[in-house]
Design an enzyme around this catalytic site. Structure first.
Site, PDB file in Angstrom:
ATOM      1  N   ARG A 198      19.729  30.643  29.877  1.00 55.71           N
ATOM      2  CA  ARG A 198      20.303  29.589  30.824  1.00 55.71           C
ATOM      3  C   ARG A 198      19.825  28.014  30.226  1.00 55.71           C
ATOM      4  O   ARG A 198      19.641  27.178  31.092  1.00 55.71           O
ATOM      5  CB  ARG A 198      20.207  29.692  32.344  1.00 55.71           C
ATOM      6  CG  ARG A 198      20.719  30.689  32.995  1.00 55.71           C
ATOM      7  CD  ARG A 198      22.122  30.469  33.643  1.00 55.71           C
ATOM      8  NE  ARG A 198      22.683  31.548  33.984  1.00 55.71           N
ATOM      9  CZ  ARG A 198      22.759  31.856  35.219  1.00 55.71           C
ATOM     10  NH1 ARG A 198      22.150  31.182  36.198  1.00 55.71           N
ATOM     11  NH2 ARG A 198      23.265  33.046  35.755  1.00 55.71           N
ATOM     12  N   ARG A 206      22.695  23.192  34.247  1.00 57.25           N
ATOM     13  CA  ARG A 206      22.286  22.316  35.464  1.00 57.25           C
ATOM     14  C   ARG A 206      20.949  21.429  35.326  1.00 57.25           C
ATOM     15  O   ARG A 206      20.681  20.420  35.865  1.00 57.25           O
ATOM     16  CB  ARG A 206      22.712  22.940  36.772  1.00 57.25           C
ATOM     17  CG  ARG A 206      24.138  23.183  36.866  1.00 57.25           C
ATOM     18  CD  ARG A 206      23.954  23.778  38.110  1.00 57.25           C
ATOM     19  NE  ARG A 206      23.588  25.240  38.089  1.00 57.25           N
ATOM     20  CZ  ARG A 206      23.408  25.959  38.948  1.00 57.25           C
ATOM     21  NH1 ARG A 206      24.079  25.750  40.315  1.00 57.25           N
ATOM     22  NH2 ARG A 206      23.023  27.204  38.863  1.00 57.25           N
ATOM     23  N   ARG A 211      29.873  18.096  32.775  1.00 55.12           N
ATOM     24  CA  ARG A 211      30.440  19.260  33.110  1.00 55.12           C
ATOM     25  C   ARG A 211      31.591  19.025  33.892  1.00 55.12           C
ATOM     26  O   ARG A 211      32.463  19.748  34.014  1.00 55.12           O
ATOM     27  CB  ARG A 211      29.201  19.962  33.833  1.00 55.12           C
ATOM     28  CG  ARG A 211      29.627  20.885  35.157  1.00 55.12           C
ATOM     29  CD  ARG A 211      29.935  22.293  34.520  1.00 55.12           C
ATOM     30  NE  ARG A 211      29.889  23.164  35.744  1.00 55.12           N
ATOM     31  CZ  ARG A 211      31.144  23.390  36.362  1.00 55.12           C
ATOM     32  NH1 ARG A 211      32.242  22.743  36.349  1.00 55.12           N
ATOM     33  NH2 ARG A 211      30.911  24.218  37.369  1.00 55.12           N
ATOM     34  N   ASP A 244      30.494  32.596  30.165  1.00 51.79           N
ATOM     35  CA  ASP A 244      29.644  33.508  31.206  1.00 51.79           C
ATOM     36  C   ASP A 244      30.223  35.020  31.233  1.00 51.79           C
ATOM     37  O   ASP A 244      31.140  35.208  30.604  1.00 51.79           O
ATOM     38  CB  ASP A 244      30.557  32.974  32.627  1.00 51.79           C
ATOM     39  CG  ASP A 244      29.629  33.240  33.742  1.00 51.79           C
ATOM     40  OD1 ASP A 244      28.611  32.707  34.295  1.00 51.79           O
ATOM     41  OD2 ASP A 244      29.874  34.398  34.150  1.00 51.79           O
ATOM     42  N   TYR A 286      29.810  42.906  40.049  1.00 55.95           N
ATOM     43  CA  TYR A 286      30.440  41.785  40.675  1.00 55.95           C
ATOM     44  C   TYR A 286      31.963  41.950  40.893  1.00 55.95           C
ATOM     45  O   TYR A 286      32.485  41.570  42.130  1.00 55.95           O
ATOM     46  CB  TYR A 286      30.800  40.510  39.474  1.00 55.95           C
ATOM     47  CG  TYR A 286      29.157  39.884  39.220  1.00 55.95           C
ATOM     48  CD1 TYR A 286      29.004  38.871  40.497  1.00 55.95           C
ATOM     49  CD2 TYR A 286      28.573  39.993  38.265  1.00 55.95           C
ATOM     50  CE1 TYR A 286      27.715  38.470  40.378  1.00 55.95           C
ATOM     51  CE2 TYR A 286      27.305  39.003  38.394  1.00 55.95           C
ATOM     52  CZ  TYR A 286      26.877  38.505  39.228  1.00 55.95           C
ATOM     53  OH  TYR A 286      25.571  37.644  39.288  1.00 55.95           O
TER      54      TYR A 286
HETATM   55  O1  CP3 Z   1      22.557  28.657  28.686  1.00 55.41           O
HETATM   56  C1  CP3 Z   1      23.031  29.894  28.691  1.00 55.41           C
HETATM   57  O2  CP3 Z   1      22.285  30.744  29.057  1.00 55.41           O
HETATM   58  C2  CP3 Z   1      24.466  30.168  28.279  1.00 55.41           C
HETATM   59  C3  CP3 Z   1      25.499  30.029  29.209  1.00 55.41           C
HETATM   60  C4  CP3 Z   1      25.513  31.068  30.282  1.00 55.41           C
HETATM   61  C5  CP3 Z   1      26.134  30.807  31.560  1.00 55.41           C
HETATM   62  N1  CP3 Z   1      26.104  32.402  32.253  1.00 55.41           N
HETATM   63  C6  CP3 Z   1      26.543  29.684  32.065  1.00 55.41           C
HETATM   64  C7  CP3 Z   1      26.603  29.413  33.536  1.00 55.41           C
HETATM   65  C8  CP3 Z   1      25.293  32.627  30.316  1.00 55.41           C
HETATM   66  C9  CP3 Z   1      24.603  33.528  29.076  1.00 55.41           C
HETATM   67  C10 CP3 Z   1      25.599  33.006  31.648  1.00 55.41           C
HETATM   68  C11 CP3 Z   1      25.454  34.620  31.838  1.00 55.41           C
HETATM   69  C12 CP3 Z   1      25.588  35.187  33.243  1.00 55.41           C
HETATM   70  N2  CP3 Z   1      26.409  34.771  34.286  1.00 55.41           N
HETATM   71  C13 CP3 Z   1      24.694  35.976  33.690  1.00 55.41           C
HETATM   72  C14 CP3 Z   1      23.687  36.793  32.935  1.00 55.41           C
HETATM   73  C15 CP3 Z   1      22.547  35.898  32.869  1.00 55.41           C
HETATM   74  C16 CP3 Z   1      21.431  35.897  34.129  1.00 55.41           C
HETATM   75  O3  CP3 Z   1      21.220  34.774  34.496  1.00 55.41           O
HETATM   76  O4  CP3 Z   1      21.057  36.893  34.475  1.00 55.41           O
HETATM   77  C17 CP3 Z   1      25.126  36.327  35.359  1.00 55.41           C
HETATM   78  C18 CP3 Z   1      24.498  37.190  36.023  1.00 55.41           C
HETATM   79  C19 CP3 Z   1      26.296  35.274  35.396  1.00 55.41           C
HETATM   80  C20 CP3 Z   1      27.155  35.239  36.546  1.00 55.41           C
HETATM   81  C21 CP3 Z   1      26.792  33.677  37.135  1.00 55.41           C
HETATM   82  N3  CP3 Z   1      27.481  32.696  36.642  1.00 55.41           N
HETATM   83  C22 CP3 Z   1      25.927  33.404  38.043  1.00 55.41           C
HETATM   84  C23 CP3 Z   1      24.933  34.354  38.871  1.00 55.41           C
HETATM   85  C24 CP3 Z   1      25.882  32.020  38.297  1.00 55.41           C
HETATM   86  C25 CP3 Z   1      25.288  31.137  39.005  1.00 55.41           C
HETATM   87  C26 CP3 Z   1      25.946  30.252  40.058  1.00 55.41           C
HETATM   88  C27 CP3 Z   1      25.326  29.078  40.541  1.00 55.41           C
HETATM   89  O5  CP3 Z   1      25.966  28.305  40.628  1.00 55.41           O
HETATM   90  O6  CP3 Z   1      24.038  29.184  40.997  1.00 55.41           O
HETATM   91  C28 CP3 Z   1      27.335  31.678  37.241  1.00 55.41           C
HETATM   92  C29 CP3 Z   1      27.563  29.927  36.942  1.00 55.41           C
HETATM   93  C30 CP3 Z   1      27.118  29.534  35.756  1.00 55.41           C
HETATM   94  N4  CP3 Z   1      27.127  30.183  34.533  1.00 55.41           N
HETATM   95  C31 CP3 Z   1      26.347  28.485  35.527  1.00 55.41           C
HETATM   96  C32 CP3 Z   1      26.004  28.180  34.053  1.00 55.41           C
HETATM   97  C33 CP3 Z   1      25.506  27.190  33.581  1.00 55.41           C
HETATM   98  C34 CP3 Z   1      26.032  27.448  36.777  1.00 55.41           C
HETATM   99  C35 CP3 Z   1      27.321  26.529  37.333  1.00 55.41           C
HETATM  100  C36 CP3 Z   1      27.837  25.497  37.061  1.00 55.41           C
HETATM  101  O7  CP3 Z   1      27.525  24.365  36.105  1.00 55.41           O
HETATM  102  O8  CP3 Z   1      28.883  25.618  37.877  1.00 55.41           O
END
Ligand code: CP3
Length: 346
Positions: free
Chosen positions: A28, A32, A41, A77, A152
């Site tokens: 990550r 953010r 974004r 994602d 999910y």
């Molecule tokens: O920098 C990185 O790691 C690259 C991008 C990345 C994202 N998601 C972008 C993202 C990666 C590798 C993921 C993988 C992902 N997505 C996982 C596995 C990694 C982990 O953290 O265990 C999981 C479980 C998800 C599912 C998911 N997507 C979740 C739980 C969330 C968070 C919700 C929140 O807003 O707190 C997301 C959204 C997400 N994916 C964000 C990002 C940067 C944040 C949201 C945004 O900018 O709106």
């Protein structure tokens, strides 16, 4: 001719080959916590941002420029493939993935047709090509572990208990196996397409696998994660396997066949090697929350992670899970500098 990034410390560490500095990247790292991410974004679903290859390329490269990390992780994602085949997935800001009609029965398998990356996720492939063309560091492609993605799709929203998922896994093994097979094949198709476009390594995020007992993990999840790693083995790129809270199943995860095992902060690196064998190549494992504390504490904890690795050439420094949105980027930059300055004695 040399292969791209043949002198990369990240790729050398993934193979436990000699190299002169410990590589570091952060799960990550694109997201953010970076003001430059928040600036471009926009609002709404992250899936729209991911569908814009120029924007996703820029977001993928932002942390590379700011932190000087040794690898980029594709901005995408884990639910993108299921979304792309029309399962009805969205990612709600501040919540995570949500599903219109969660996976419940055999008929729902029809909603998960095989992924055709070139036509279903052209924007992902374009982002990979653009980041690879930038060429500054190796790019890590990724997919969600079949279990974590299934959780999910079945729960319909982020869950703490995985009640419905476990009920299906234990109560209807035939349906569970059919679902896991489809998700494994989707992960393979996605990963292979990212590798074809130039990704230098891949990571399987089975983030929530630690919710399972060892026997259940072994019976209901391991065969499908193994299928994913076998499905990309011939490409020769390093394969990383990661989950959170996986101390009790670490040996089983290692058995799935990845080259590198990601560990969270609950299992110190020296303890992980006692469990998995001294030659195990590890990624991790600073507790992300430590980075919210004072700098001297951060430094001490980073030093402890490095000390517990010893001089082992098979270590990629990372957090034990993802960057938290409230983290100060200056602290992460400091961590990168400290890891790079560390003398590995080799
Ligand atoms: O920098 C990185 O790691 C690259 C991008 C990345 C994202 N998601 C972008 C993202 C990666 C590798 C993921 C993988 C992902 N997505 C996982 C596995 C990694 C982990 O953290 O265990 C999981 C479980 C998800 C599912 C998911 N997507 C979740 C739980 C969330 C968070 C919700 C929140 O807003 O707190 C997301 C959204 C997400 N994916 C964000 C990002 C940067 C944040 C949201 C945004 O900018 O709106």
């Amino acid at each position: 001719m040399t292969t791209p990034h043949s002198d990369s410390p990240f790729l050398a560490a993934c193979r436990a080959e000699p190299h002169d500095r410990t590589p570091v990247w952060f799960m990550r790292q694109a997201g953010r916590s970076l003001p430059e991410y928040r600036a471009i974004r926009g609002s709404g679903s992250i899936l729209n941002t991911i569908a814009d290859a120029d924007l996703s390329t820029e977001i993928t490269l932002q942390p590379v420029r700011r932190y000087g990390v040794d690898a980029a992780i594709l901005f995408s994602d884990i639910v993108v493939p299921a979304h792309a085949v029309g399962f009805g997935v969205d990612v709600r800001p501040g919540v995570g993935p949500v599903i219109d009609r969660p996976f419940e029965c055999r008929a729902d398998l029809e909603r998960l047709r095989p992924l055709e990356p070139e036509t279903d996720t052209p924007y992902v492939l374009e982002t990979v090509r653009q980041v690879v063309a930038d060429g500054s560091v190796p790019l890590i492609g990724f997919a969600g572990g079949p279990f974590t993605v299934a959780s999910y799709l079945i729960e319909g929203a982020p869950s703490r208990t995985y009640g419905r998922t476990k009920a299906m896994m234990l109560g209807d093994p035939e349906l569970w196996n059919a679902l896991m097979e489809r998700l494994a094949d989707m992960a393979i198709a996605s990963l292979r397409s990212q590798i074809d476009c130039g990704a230098s390594a891949i990571q399987l995020f089975d983030s929530w696998a630690g919710a399972l007992s060892p026997p259940v993990y072994e019976r209901c999840v391991l065969p499908f994660s193994r299928r994913v790693f076998e499905g990309v083995a011939d490409t020769g790129v390093p394969r990383i396997h990661f989950g959170v809270g996986t101390g009790e199943i670490l040996h089983l995860m290692a058995d799935a066949g990845a080259d590198v095992i990601g560990v969270d902060w609950r299992v110190p690196l020296d303890v992980a090697r006692l469990r998995l064998g001294p030659d195990t190549i590890l990624q991790g494992n600073l507790d992300p929350a430590v980075c919210l504390g004072p700098l001297d504490v951060v430094e001490a904890e980073v030093a402890d992670v490095l000390r517990r690795n010893g001089d082992h050439p098979g270590h990629i420094f990372n957090l034990g899970h993802g960057v938290l949105p409230e983290m100060d980027p200056a602290v992460l930059a400091h961590v990168v500098d400290q890891v790079h300055a560390h003398n590995r004695g080799s």
